[in-house]
Design an enzyme around this catalytic site. Sequence first.
Site, PDB file in Angstrom:
ATOM      1  N   VAL A  78       1.165  66.700  12.488  1.00  0.00           N
ATOM      2  CA  VAL A  78       0.006  65.814  12.518  1.00  0.00           C
ATOM      3  C   VAL A  78       0.444  64.428  12.033  1.00  0.00           C
ATOM      4  O   VAL A  78       0.914  64.283  10.906  1.00  0.00           O
ATOM      5  CB  VAL A  78      -1.142  66.368  11.638  1.00  0.00           C
ATOM      6  CG1 VAL A  78      -2.243  65.330  11.459  1.00  0.00           C
ATOM      7  CG2 VAL A  78      -1.710  67.641  12.247  1.00  0.00           C
ATOM      8  N   HIS A 275      -2.740  69.168  22.968  1.00  0.00           N
ATOM      9  CA  HIS A 275      -2.740  68.172  21.883  1.00  0.00           C
ATOM     10  C   HIS A 275      -4.111  68.111  21.208  1.00  0.00           C
ATOM     11  O   HIS A 275      -4.562  67.063  20.767  1.00  0.00           O
ATOM     12  CB  HIS A 275      -2.352  66.795  22.440  1.00  0.00           C
ATOM     13  CG  HIS A 275      -1.506  65.969  21.514  1.00  0.00           C
ATOM     14  ND1 HIS A 275      -0.153  65.861  21.649  1.00  0.00           N
ATOM     15  CD2 HIS A 275      -1.814  65.200  20.432  1.00  0.00           C
ATOM     16  CE1 HIS A 275       0.333  65.049  20.711  1.00  0.00           C
ATOM     17  NE2 HIS A 275      -0.661  64.656  19.951  1.00  0.00           N
ATOM     18  N   SER A 307      -4.765  74.335  19.645  1.00  0.00           N
ATOM     19  CA  SER A 307      -5.918  73.628  20.195  1.00  0.00           C
ATOM     20  C   SER A 307      -7.159  74.516  20.157  1.00  0.00           C
ATOM     21  O   SER A 307      -7.359  75.370  21.036  1.00  0.00           O
ATOM     22  CB  SER A 307      -5.655  73.116  21.629  1.00  0.00           C
ATOM     23  OG  SER A 307      -4.528  72.226  21.611  1.00  0.00           O
TER      24      SER A 307
HETATM   25  C1  FNR Z   1      -2.163  65.732  16.202  1.00  0.00           C
HETATM   26  N1  FNR Z   1      -1.227  66.368  17.026  1.00  0.00           N
HETATM   27  C2  FNR Z   1       0.073  65.943  17.011  1.00  0.00           C
HETATM   28  N2  FNR Z   1       1.022  66.626  17.725  1.00  0.00           N
HETATM   29  C3  FNR Z   1       2.327  66.260  17.673  1.00  0.00           C
HETATM   30  O1  FNR Z   1       3.156  66.902  18.299  1.00  0.00           O
HETATM   31  N3  FNR Z   1       2.705  65.183  16.919  1.00  0.00           N
HETATM   32  C4  FNR Z   1       1.820  64.443  16.199  1.00  0.00           C
HETATM   33  O2  FNR Z   1       2.193  63.492  15.518  1.00  0.00           O
HETATM   34  C5  FNR Z   1       0.450  64.812  16.265  1.00  0.00           C
HETATM   35  N4  FNR Z   1      -0.491  64.089  15.598  1.00  0.00           N
HETATM   36  C6  FNR Z   1      -1.775  64.565  15.506  1.00  0.00           C
HETATM   37  C7  FNR Z   1      -2.684  63.901  14.685  1.00  0.00           C
HETATM   38  C8  FNR Z   1      -3.967  64.421  14.536  1.00  0.00           C
HETATM   39  C9  FNR Z   1      -4.927  63.732  13.609  1.00  0.00           C
HETATM   40  C10 FNR Z   1      -4.348  65.604  15.209  1.00  0.00           C
HETATM   41  C11 FNR Z   1      -5.713  66.210  15.038  1.00  0.00           C
HETATM   42  C12 FNR Z   1      -3.458  66.234  16.038  1.00  0.00           C
HETATM   43  C13 FNR Z   1      -1.609  67.593  17.762  1.00  0.00           C
HETATM   44  C14 FNR Z   1      -1.470  68.813  16.864  1.00  0.00           C
HETATM   45  O3  FNR Z   1      -0.127  69.084  16.594  1.00  0.00           O
HETATM   46  C15 FNR Z   1      -2.075  70.057  17.519  1.00  0.00           C
HETATM   47  O4  FNR Z   1      -1.525  70.223  18.788  1.00  0.00           O
HETATM   48  C16 FNR Z   1      -3.598  69.977  17.627  1.00  0.00           C
HETATM   49  O5  FNR Z   1      -4.151  69.449  16.449  1.00  0.00           O
HETATM   50  C17 FNR Z   1      -4.197  71.350  17.882  1.00  0.00           C
HETATM   51  O6  FNR Z   1      -5.552  71.275  18.121  1.00  0.00           O
HETATM   52  P1  FNR Z   1      -6.663  71.563  16.996  1.00  0.00           P
HETATM   53  O7  FNR Z   1      -6.383  72.887  16.390  1.00  0.00           O
HETATM   54  O8  FNR Z   1      -6.588  70.457  16.027  1.00  0.00           O
HETATM   55  O9  FNR Z   1      -7.957  71.543  17.770  1.00  0.00           O
END
Ligand code: FNR
Length: 381
Positions: A78, A275, A307
Amino acid sequence: MIISSANDYREAAKRRVPPFLFHYADGGSYEEKTLQNNVSDLSNIALRQRVLKDMSQLNTTTELFGEDLAIPAVLAPVGALGMHARRGEVQAAKAADNKGIPFTLSTVSICSIEEVAPQINRPMWFQLYVLKDRGFMKSVLERAKAAGCSTLVFTVDLPVPGARYRDMHTGMTGPYKEIRRIIQGVTHPFWAWDVGIMGKPHSLGNISHYMNKQIGLDNYMEWLSENFDSSISWKDLEWIREFWDGPMIVKGILDPEDAKDAVRFGADGIVVSNHGGRQLDGVLSSAKALPSIADAVKSDLKILADSGVRNGLDIVRMIALGADACMLGRAFVYALGANGQAGVENMLDIFKKEMQVAMTLTSNKSVADITSEALVDFSKL
Ligand code: FNR
């Protein structure tokens, strides 16, 4: 406020973190259809209740790439996580460590690889975005390796950023005082990116420099388009392989044909993911995409899925749909924003208990036992 679920943590985070930050995490792209479908498609999957099979010896553990996991889950990468709590990446990593699951550090983090990795016992996972500056990418991979990271998560669904309307409304900025109150040592949302992602030690010199500037969404979007590489292709996997000999997972697969390509190009795993509905709105939810992908490649590599996972029941559903493990995204971000490390630890305890109940009442003693048999087959009703 009484906390009994990840949804309660969402409410608590909403009250605590600055609005622009809450909406950055909570929101999705465009009309947020895929974001909503991720959650509703998954939670609408009917679990098949089975009873009276002596479920006293229940085991939620699993093994992934030679690592033991207390539950089949990994904290997802994240970006800007460190803004939700003081040294937030460290707090989340410690929580995951204490609860027996891996933590994945995003390329675009506030805390550096070198700050987080030594503070936990188990090896950290590292997520890679491919930037145009391949020399920098190479050095990041070397740093991840030197810090003992075990698994590389190569995210492929952000060659261009999806428009997120909520960020346009907030401008992705907020009062510095409020931000400073929450995050020690960070005075601006994207200062860490501005000074070179994870590249430089955090010092007051940097902060005071960036305090004098008004930085917001425009700067962020400009930074993304200047640095992210839309020319990435499967060939880049081969390039990464030259510098990474550990397990490599491709994150952002939503189609069986792409999953087969991941196998062909030597990936050890994939993350079925859109994502969190933050990229192309209108694509399939992960719950809907997963079964056909599992049919295509289950025997060839490890399948993770994310997700929409908001509780332990959802983890069981994802496993039943064909995943080996899940990644947890917003659920733990809310818990971190609401109550730091303790919040994430409590949330992981809640997820484990919810999993135990779901496994008991679907009569599955172990993660390996969970198959599509745990779900209601409506064609047979
Ligand atoms: C993400 N996600 C994400 N993925 C990744 O590969 N690198 C990143 O820097 C980020 N940054 C990021 C920021 C925020 C605020 C969110 C909410 C998500 C996607 C994350 O890894 C993941 O795939 C999703 O959050 C999954 O969905 P849910 O469970 O949040 O609905």
